[in-house]
Design a protein around this motif. Structure first.
Motif, PDB file in Angstrom:
ATOM      1  N   ARG A   1      39.082  47.494  39.515  1.00  0.00           N
ATOM      2  CA  ARG A   1      38.038  46.516  39.785  1.00  0.00           C
ATOM      3  C   ARG A   1      37.536  45.876  38.495  1.00  0.00           C
ATOM      4  N   LEU A   2      37.413  44.557  38.503  1.00  0.00           N
ATOM      5  CA  LEU A   2      36.753  43.841  37.424  1.00  0.00           C
ATOM      6  C   LEU A   2      35.263  43.877  37.724  1.00  0.00           C
ATOM      7  N   VAL A   3      34.462  43.992  36.706  1.00  0.00           N
ATOM      8  CA  VAL A   3      33.016  44.061  36.883  1.00  0.00           C
ATOM      9  C   VAL A   3      32.432  42.663  36.687  1.00  0.00           C
ATOM     10  N   ASN A   4      31.628  42.239  37.648  1.00  0.00           N
ATOM     11  CA  ASN A   4      30.979  40.936  37.595  1.00  0.00           C
ATOM     12  C   ASN A   4      30.212  40.783  36.277  1.00  0.00           C
ATOM     13  N   ARG A   5      30.464  39.677  35.583  1.00  0.00           N
ATOM     14  CA  ARG A   5      29.789  39.319  34.321  1.00  0.00           C
ATOM     15  C   ARG A   5      30.177  40.214  33.136  1.00  0.00           C
ATOM     16  N   GLU A   6      31.323  40.857  33.224  1.00  0.00           N
ATOM     17  CA  GLU A   6      31.832  41.631  32.086  1.00  0.00           C
ATOM     18  C   GLU A   6      33.255  41.193  31.780  1.00  0.00           C
ATOM     19  N   MET A   7      33.572  41.156  30.496  1.00  0.00           N
ATOM     20  CA  MET A   7      34.901  40.751  30.058  1.00  0.00           C
ATOM     21  C   MET A   7      35.758  41.984  29.807  1.00  0.00           C
ATOM     22  N   GLN A   8      37.059  41.840  30.068  1.00  0.00           N
ATOM     23  CA  GLN A   8      37.999  42.907  29.750  1.00  0.00           C
ATOM     24  C   GLN A   8      39.275  42.277  29.200  1.00  0.00           C
ATOM     25  N   PRO A   9      40.035  43.011  28.397  1.00  0.00           N
ATOM     26  CA  PRO A   9      41.256  42.444  27.812  1.00  0.00           C
ATOM     27  C   PRO A   9      42.232  41.985  28.903  1.00  0.00           C
ATOM     28  N   LEU A  10      42.778  40.797  28.722  1.00  0.00           N
ATOM     29  CA  LEU A  10      43.729  40.266  29.697  1.00  0.00           C
ATOM     30  C   LEU A  10      44.947  41.175  29.828  1.00  0.00           C
ATOM     31  N   ASP A  11      45.382  41.757  28.706  1.00  0.00           N
ATOM     32  CA  ASP A  11      46.577  42.608  28.781  1.00  0.00           C
ATOM     33  C   ASP A  11      46.340  43.926  29.520  1.00  0.00           C
ATOM     34  N   SER A  12      45.094  44.184  29.953  1.00  0.00           N
ATOM     35  CA  SER A  12      44.836  45.373  30.770  1.00  0.00           C
ATOM     36  C   SER A  12      45.025  45.089  32.262  1.00  0.00           C
ATOM     37  N   ILE A  13      45.258  43.828  32.630  1.00  0.00           N
ATOM     38  CA  ILE A  13      45.480  43.460  34.032  1.00  0.00           C
ATOM     39  C   ILE A  13      46.865  43.951  34.452  1.00  0.00           C
ATOM     40  N   ALA A  14      46.914  44.664  35.573  1.00  0.00           N
ATOM     41  CA  ALA A  14      48.177  45.237  36.061  1.00  0.00           C
ATOM     42  C   ALA A  14      49.195  44.139  36.348  1.00  0.00           C
ATOM     43  N   GLU A  15      50.428  44.394  35.962  1.00  0.00           N
ATOM     44  CA  GLU A  15      51.578  43.525  36.208  1.00  0.00           C
ATOM     45  C   GLU A  15      51.423  42.121  35.621  1.00  0.00           C
ATOM     46  N   LEU A  16      50.784  42.028  34.472  1.00  0.00           N
ATOM     47  CA  LEU A  16      50.704  40.762  33.746  1.00  0.00           C
ATOM     48  C   LEU A  16      52.112  40.387  33.299  1.00  0.00           C
ATOM     49  N   ASP A  17      52.584  39.244  33.735  1.00  0.00           N
ATOM     50  CA  ASP A  17      53.922  38.783  33.365  1.00  0.00           C
ATOM     51  C   ASP A  17      53.808  37.962  32.085  1.00  0.00           C
ATOM     52  N   ASN A  18      54.204  38.559  30.973  1.00  0.00           N
ATOM     53  CA  ASN A  18      54.137  37.844  29.700  1.00  0.00           C
ATOM     54  C   ASN A  18      55.516  37.647  29.091  1.00  0.00           C
ATOM     55  N   THR A  19      56.533  37.482  29.959  1.00  0.00           N
ATOM     56  CA  THR A  19      57.871  37.193  29.444  1.00  0.00           C
ATOM     57  C   THR A  19      57.886  35.849  28.715  1.00  0.00           C
ATOM     58  N   ASP A  20      57.069  34.914  29.162  1.00  0.00           N
ATOM     59  CA  ASP A  20      56.872  33.654  28.452  1.00  0.00           C
ATOM     60  C   ASP A  20      55.437  33.677  27.943  1.00  0.00           C
ATOM     61  N   PRO A  21      55.220  33.939  26.650  1.00  0.00           N
ATOM     62  CA  PRO A  21      53.857  34.078  26.144  1.00  0.00           C
ATOM     63  C   PRO A  21      52.996  32.829  26.307  1.00  0.00           C
ATOM     64  N   CYS A  22      53.603  31.680  26.534  1.00  0.00           N
ATOM     65  CA  CYS A  22      52.818  30.459  26.714  1.00  0.00           C
ATOM     66  C   CYS A  22      52.427  30.224  28.179  1.00  0.00           C
ATOM     67  N   HIS A  23      52.966  31.026  29.091  1.00  0.00           N
ATOM     68  CA  HIS A  23      52.633  30.923  30.516  1.00  0.00           C
ATOM     69  C   HIS A  23      52.563  32.330  31.098  1.00  0.00           C
ATOM     70  N   GLN A  24      51.442  32.985  30.897  1.00  0.00           N
ATOM     71  CA  GLN A  24      51.274  34.353  31.372  1.00  0.00           C
ATOM     72  C   GLN A  24      50.717  34.323  32.798  1.00  0.00           C
ATOM     73  N   VAL A  25      51.472  34.919  33.729  1.00  0.00           N
ATOM     74  CA  VAL A  25      51.120  34.900  35.137  1.00  0.00           C
ATOM     75  C   VAL A  25      50.605  36.272  35.549  1.00  0.00           C
ATOM     76  N   PHE A  26      49.544  36.288  36.354  1.00  0.00           N
ATOM     77  CA  PHE A  26      49.001  37.546  36.860  1.00  0.00           C
ATOM     78  C   PHE A  26      48.315  37.294  38.191  1.00  0.00           C
ATOM     79  N   THR A  27      48.115  38.364  38.940  1.00  0.00           N
ATOM     80  CA  THR A  27      47.512  38.267  40.263  1.00  0.00           C
ATOM     81  C   THR A  27      46.243  39.095  40.319  1.00  0.00           C
TER      82      THR A  27
END
Length: 154
Positions: A87-113
């Motif tokens: 769960r993301l916490v409302n009004r709190e920031m967290q590192p993007l790379d901590s998001i599960a299944e972050l697709d960063n095969t193309d670093p200029c177009h990182q896709v996540f759900t």
């Protein structure tokens, strides 16, 4: 006299050229970026969960750039979480790379759900915010109308 003038001009030109040179290599670090979503449904029911596919579009890649993501619940109530149900916490920031299944095969177009679970019978509006470690900030507003039991929008 002409020889002195020509020699002086050449020396002045060379002095300007030599003093204008800098042996430091400048590397661009802060690149512009945006956050976009794929097609989203326009309405949501109470207790319904919606998949939100997001893409971080970067205009360039500097390896040491770090991104953080968060969200703000503007209207309604609900929760946002990733594929691992973290769960993301409302009004709190967290590192993007901590998001599960972050697709960063193309670093200029990182896709996540991310998923939004609606906990209200009212319209829902959330704002996703992404910042980088250079102080740049971008946001994306997402709004859902609600459906009543009869299927009418409110």
């Amino acid at each position: 006299m002409n020889i002195r003038l020509i020699t002086g001009s050449i020396m002045l030109t060379l002095l300007c050229l030599v003093s204008g040179c800098d042996d430091k290599l400048e590397v661009q670090q802060a690149y512009d970026f945006s956050l976009t979503s794929w097609y989203l449904q326009s309405t949501i029911s109470h207790d319904e969960t919606v998949e939100i596919r997001l893409t971080l579009n970067r205009s360039g890649d500097y390896e040491e750039t770090g991104y953080k993501i968060g969200y703000i619940q503007i209207a309604g109530s609900g929760e946002v979480y990733d594929r691992n149900k973290t769960r993301l916490v409302n009004r709190e920031m967290q590192p993007l790379d901590s998001i599960a299944e972050l697709d960063n095969t193309d670093p200029c177009h990182q896709v996540f759900t991310l998923f939004y679970h609606n906990g209200s019978s009212k319209n829902a509006e959330i704002k996703f915010v992404v910042t980088d470690n250079f102080g740049q900030e971008r946001d994306l507003d997402i709004a859902f109308g609600t459906e009543t039991e009869t299927g009418d929008e409110q």
